[in-house]
Each structure stands twice: as structure tokens, then as C-alpha cells.
Design a protein around this motif. Sequence first.
Motif, PDB file in Angstrom:
ATOM      1  N   ILE A 128       5.979  44.680 -22.069  1.00 12.97           N
ATOM      2  CA  ILE A 128       6.883  45.343 -21.122  1.00 12.97           C
ATOM      3  C   ILE A 128       6.422  45.095 -19.693  1.00 12.97           C
ATOM      4  CG2 ILE A 128       7.604  47.601 -20.251  1.00 12.97           C
ATOM      5  CD1 ILE A 128       7.724  48.528 -23.198  1.00 12.97           C
ATOM      6  N   LEU A 161      12.395  42.757 -22.805  1.00 16.05           N
ATOM      7  CA  LEU A 161      12.032  44.144 -22.492  1.00 16.05           C
ATOM      8  C   LEU A 161      12.597  45.088 -23.545  1.00 16.05           C
ATOM      9  CD1 LEU A 161      12.591  44.277 -18.607  1.00 16.05           C
ATOM     10  CD2 LEU A 161      10.406  44.428 -19.821  1.00 16.05           C
ATOM     11  N   SER A 164      10.641  44.747 -26.737  1.00 12.12           N
ATOM     12  CA  SER A 164       9.350  45.414 -26.589  1.00 12.12           C
ATOM     13  C   SER A 164       9.502  46.928 -26.707  1.00 12.12           C
ATOM     14  CB  SER A 164       8.718  45.057 -25.241  1.00 12.12           C
ATOM     15  OG  SER A 164       8.532  43.668 -25.124  1.00 12.12           O
TER      16      SER A 164
END
Length: 218
Positions: A128, A161, A164
Motif C-alpha cells: 500500500i 492498492l 493490497s
Amino acid sequence: MTRETSLRLRKLYDKAALLALITISYNIVEGIVSVGFGAADETLSLFGFGLDSFVEVISGVGIWHMVQRARQGGTEDRDAFERRALRITGGAFYLLAAGLVATAGLSLYGGHRPETTVWGIVVSLVSISFMWLLLHHKTNVGRALNSPAILADAACSRACLLLSAVLLAASAGYELTGIGWLDSLGSLAIAWLSCREGREAFGKAAGMACSCTCGSNG
């Protein structure tokens, strides 16, 4: 074009190429670590996350190739190499999604529980942070070059993102509750996102603009 403008564009394309290489290198390392610990700890979501990272490497090579052509005065229209890379990427994402769905289904049926998901938490937090930085810099370079291709790559990078975040939720959820099916649920979510990324890759290979179905959210 003035000499100053030419130098500025060259520096921007150099940065874009460097960001592409960093993305490729990071995904290789992330894939190795995630697959290794995912297999050792029998963590399906982490293992699937690692395989997704390897697929992202193929896409990253296509972006690096495009930046190299643009830096040498070429257009951003996709050539045969890039279209082939996108089709391979799309097919790999679909295969990954199918494999994850089948494995997760078997795990849910058999009541599988991972040994631990601590490494899933660690990997997701690192990912991230790193992907946010890459997204920030890619967006800045894309805007400075007024490059739709680089901006599309930056926008679609948000999928990493989201992946994650899914891995973090599944891993942290298991560690906090001990509920085994959370790992399988995380694996199914990663499969769904991989399928969307595969569709996006085939769409771009066919000449469609990046709608970032995986990235308008990563």
C-alpha cells in the motif's frame, strides 16, 4: 522546440522509464515473497496476491516499452509488442482468477485454515505504501507530459492498492478472529479483481481507452 523544452521532456521520459522499471522490479520481489510465504503458511490470499504480482510484471514491460518508443520520438499508439503483452496479461489474469476460484472453493468445502496470515499483513502494508508513492509520481509525470498512456497506467495502478487492501482485510481479519474462511474469501476477492484486470487488458489490446474498471476505485 527549444533546447530547454527538449531537455525537460527527456528528463520526464527518463523518470517515466525509471518508474516503469521500479514497478517491474518491485512486482518481481513482491511476487517471490508473497508466493513463498503464502505456500509455506498455506495462505491462499497471499499466494494469489503473489501470482497477481507476477502477471503485473508483463503489463509493466509493455509500459516500459511504450515509454522507450515515446522517448525516441514515437507515438503512444500501441505497437504489436505491446498488444501482445496485453493479450498475454489478460489471459494470465483470467487463468489466475479461475485457479483462485477453484482453490478457494475446495478450501471452503474442506474447512481449510492457514497457519498464520501475519506475512499477509506485512506484505499488504508495504505494498500500500509503495504503490501509493508510485501512483503519485506516475500521475505527476503523466500530467507533465500530457501522456494519456502514462496517466492510464497511473490510474490503473490503483488496482494494486485495492488488491493490497483486500489482502490486508483478509489477513488481519483472520489474525483477529481465527475464522478460516476469511482467507478463502480474500482469495475470491482477488480472483474477482484479477478478472476485471484481465478484461481491462484485453480491452486495451483491442484499442479501447483505459476505462480503469480496476483502477477507478485500484
